[in-house]
Design an enzyme around this catalytic site. Structure first.
Site, PDB file in Angstrom:
ATOM      1  N   ASP A  80       0.843  -1.198   0.000  1.00 41.58           N
ATOM      2  CA  ASP A  80       0.000   0.000   0.000  1.00 41.58           C
ATOM      3  C   ASP A  80       0.884   1.255   0.000  1.00 41.58           C
ATOM      4  O   ASP A  80       1.861   1.352   0.735  1.00 41.58           O
ATOM      5  CB  ASP A  80      -0.931  -0.006   1.217  1.00 41.58           C
ATOM      6  CG  ASP A  80      -2.096   0.964   1.050  1.00 41.58           C
ATOM      7  OD1 ASP A  80      -3.235   0.496   0.905  1.00 41.58           O
ATOM      8  OD2 ASP A  80      -1.855   2.190   1.050  1.00 41.58           O
ATOM      9  N   ILE A  81       0.509   2.229  -0.810  1.00 44.40           N
ATOM     10  CA  ILE A  81       1.288   3.459  -0.951  1.00 44.40           C
ATOM     11  C   ILE A  81       1.208   4.321   0.310  1.00 44.40           C
ATOM     12  O   ILE A  81       2.064   5.179   0.539  1.00 44.40           O
ATOM     13  CB  ILE A  81       0.791   4.233  -2.204  1.00 44.40           C
ATOM     14  CG1 ILE A  81       1.866   5.164  -2.738  1.00 44.40           C
ATOM     15  CG2 ILE A  81      -0.511   4.973  -1.934  1.00 44.40           C
ATOM     16  CD1 ILE A  81       1.555   5.702  -4.127  1.00 44.40           C
ATOM     17  N   ASN A 141     -13.310  -2.930   2.162  1.00 46.63           N
ATOM     18  CA  ASN A 141     -14.242  -1.827   2.353  1.00 46.63           C
ATOM     19  C   ASN A 141     -15.220  -1.797   1.184  1.00 46.63           C
ATOM     20  O   ASN A 141     -14.824  -1.971   0.029  1.00 46.63           O
ATOM     21  CB  ASN A 141     -13.490  -0.489   2.424  1.00 46.63           C
ATOM     22  CG  ASN A 141     -12.645  -0.369   3.685  1.00 46.63           C
ATOM     23  OD1 ASN A 141     -13.066  -0.798   4.754  1.00 46.63           O
ATOM     24  ND2 ASN A 141     -11.460   0.213   3.563  1.00 46.63           N
ATOM     25  N   GLY A 168     -15.230   3.762   3.822  1.00 44.55           N
ATOM     26  CA  GLY A 168     -13.854   4.171   3.546  1.00 44.55           C
ATOM     27  C   GLY A 168     -13.309   3.716   2.212  1.00 44.55           C
ATOM     28  O   GLY A 168     -12.118   3.874   1.949  1.00 44.55           O
ATOM     29  N   HIS A 174     -10.350  -4.874  -3.340  1.00 45.13           N
ATOM     30  CA  HIS A 174      -9.002  -5.117  -2.821  1.00 45.13           C
ATOM     31  C   HIS A 174      -9.115  -5.534  -1.368  1.00 45.13           C
ATOM     32  O   HIS A 174      -9.887  -4.956  -0.605  1.00 45.13           O
ATOM     33  CB  HIS A 174      -8.116  -3.869  -2.945  1.00 45.13           C
ATOM     34  CG  HIS A 174      -8.764  -2.612  -2.463  1.00 45.13           C
ATOM     35  ND1 HIS A 174      -9.666  -1.906  -3.223  1.00 45.13           N
ATOM     36  CD2 HIS A 174      -8.660  -1.942  -1.293  1.00 45.13           C
ATOM     37  CE1 HIS A 174     -10.085  -0.854  -2.542  1.00 45.13           C
ATOM     38  NE2 HIS A 174      -9.496  -0.859  -1.360  1.00 45.13           N
ATOM     39  N   HIS A 194      -7.247  -5.494   2.058  1.00 46.44           N
ATOM     40  CA  HIS A 194      -6.126  -4.961   2.823  1.00 46.44           C
ATOM     41  C   HIS A 194      -5.609  -6.075   3.719  1.00 46.44           C
ATOM     42  O   HIS A 194      -6.396  -6.732   4.418  1.00 46.44           O
ATOM     43  CB  HIS A 194      -6.586  -3.822   3.743  1.00 46.44           C
ATOM     44  CG  HIS A 194      -7.061  -2.592   3.054  1.00 46.44           C
ATOM     45  ND1 HIS A 194      -6.271  -1.480   2.873  1.00 46.44           N
ATOM     46  CD2 HIS A 194      -8.267  -2.273   2.512  1.00 46.44           C
ATOM     47  CE1 HIS A 194      -6.965  -0.523   2.264  1.00 46.44           C
ATOM     48  NE2 HIS A 194      -8.185  -0.983   2.036  1.00 46.44           N
TER      49      HIS A 194
HETATM   50  P1  AMP Z   1      -9.777   1.796   0.222  1.00 49.83           P
HETATM   51  O1  AMP Z   1      -9.771   3.105   0.970  1.00 49.83           O
HETATM   52  O2  AMP Z   1     -10.257   0.624   1.007  1.00 49.83           O
HETATM   53  O3  AMP Z   1     -10.473   1.920  -1.123  1.00 49.83           O
HETATM   54  O4  AMP Z   1      -8.253   1.473  -0.060  1.00 49.83           O
HETATM   55  C1  AMP Z   1      -7.544   1.978  -1.133  1.00 49.83           C
HETATM   56  C2  AMP Z   1      -6.099   1.815  -0.792  1.00 49.83           C
HETATM   57  O5  AMP Z   1      -5.330   1.918  -1.968  1.00 49.83           O
HETATM   58  C3  AMP Z   1      -5.568   2.876   0.181  1.00 49.83           C
HETATM   59  O6  AMP Z   1      -5.031   2.235   1.328  1.00 49.83           O
HETATM   60  C4  AMP Z   1      -4.501   3.594  -0.636  1.00 49.83           C
HETATM   61  O7  AMP Z   1      -3.409   3.999   0.144  1.00 49.83           O
HETATM   62  C5  AMP Z   1      -4.120   2.540  -1.659  1.00 49.83           C
HETATM   63  N1  AMP Z   1      -3.593   3.029  -2.914  1.00 49.83           N
HETATM   64  C6  AMP Z   1      -4.122   3.961  -3.730  1.00 49.83           C
HETATM   65  N2  AMP Z   1      -3.357   4.124  -4.820  1.00 49.83           N
HETATM   66  C7  AMP Z   1      -2.310   3.266  -4.693  1.00 49.83           C
HETATM   67  C8  AMP Z   1      -1.167   2.969  -5.493  1.00 49.83           C
HETATM   68  N3  AMP Z   1      -0.935   3.587  -6.659  1.00 49.83           N
HETATM   69  N4  AMP Z   1      -0.305   2.031  -5.041  1.00 49.83           N
HETATM   70  C9  AMP Z   1      -0.512   1.409  -3.864  1.00 49.83           C
HETATM   71  N5  AMP Z   1      -1.583   1.643  -3.081  1.00 49.83           N
HETATM   72  C10 AMP Z   1      -2.462   2.569  -3.469  1.00 49.83           C
END
Ligand code: AMP
Ligand code: ZN
Length: 113
Positions: A31-32, A86, A92, A99, A101
């Site tokens: 995760d970024i 989520n 959230g 995806h 987490h």
């Molecule tokens: P959600 O809020 O459950 O939709 O989670 C989306 C997740 O994607 C968040 O934890 C972000 O930090 C992560 N995210 C968004 N863009 C990227 C990316 N380019 N590379 C890695 N993680 C990402």
């Protein structure tokens, strides 16, 4: 593939990601914006908008994804971990490609925020 989906763009290589696992059906990347010392995302390459859109035909795929989450956590030194999907903005969700987490490496509180 869904147009303007950031995770589909990671799958097809248009956007870089720090990958830790990939096969023909699944992709995992760190995760970024990590919320734990170990925080990666595990996604199916098939575009499904979220956990609320899983169809009967996806059951095997999502089951495999769930099993892979545990395997990858353990391979990365995490034996105690939290798995989170989520669904919807109120929960959230910010990226509308399903995806999981995988969070570990610290104590977790309950209930979640
Ligand atoms: P959600 O809020 O459950 O939709 O989670 C989306 C997740 O994607 C968040 O934890 C972000 O930090 C992560 N995210 C968004 N863009 C990227 C990316 N380019 N590379 C890695 N993680 C990402
Ligand atoms: Zn997508």
């Amino acid at each position: 593939m869904s147009d303007n989906c950031i995770f589909c763009k990671i799958i097809n290589g248009q956007i870089p990601a720090n990958k830790l696992y990939e096969d023909d059906e699944l992709l995992a990347f760190w995760d970024i914006s990590p919320q734990a010392p170990k925080h990666f995302l595990l996604i199916p390459k098939k575009h499904i908008s979220g956990p609320g859109a899983i169809k009967e035909e996806d059951e095997q795929l999502i089951g495999r994804l769930t099993r892979k989450a545990g395997d990858l956590a353990r391979e990365n030194g995490v034996s105690s971990f939290r798995l989170v999907f989520n669904e919807g903005p109120e929960a959230g969700q910010t990226v509308f490609h399903i995806h999981m987490h995988v969070l570990g490496g610290r104590a977790m509180s309950w209930p979640p925020g």
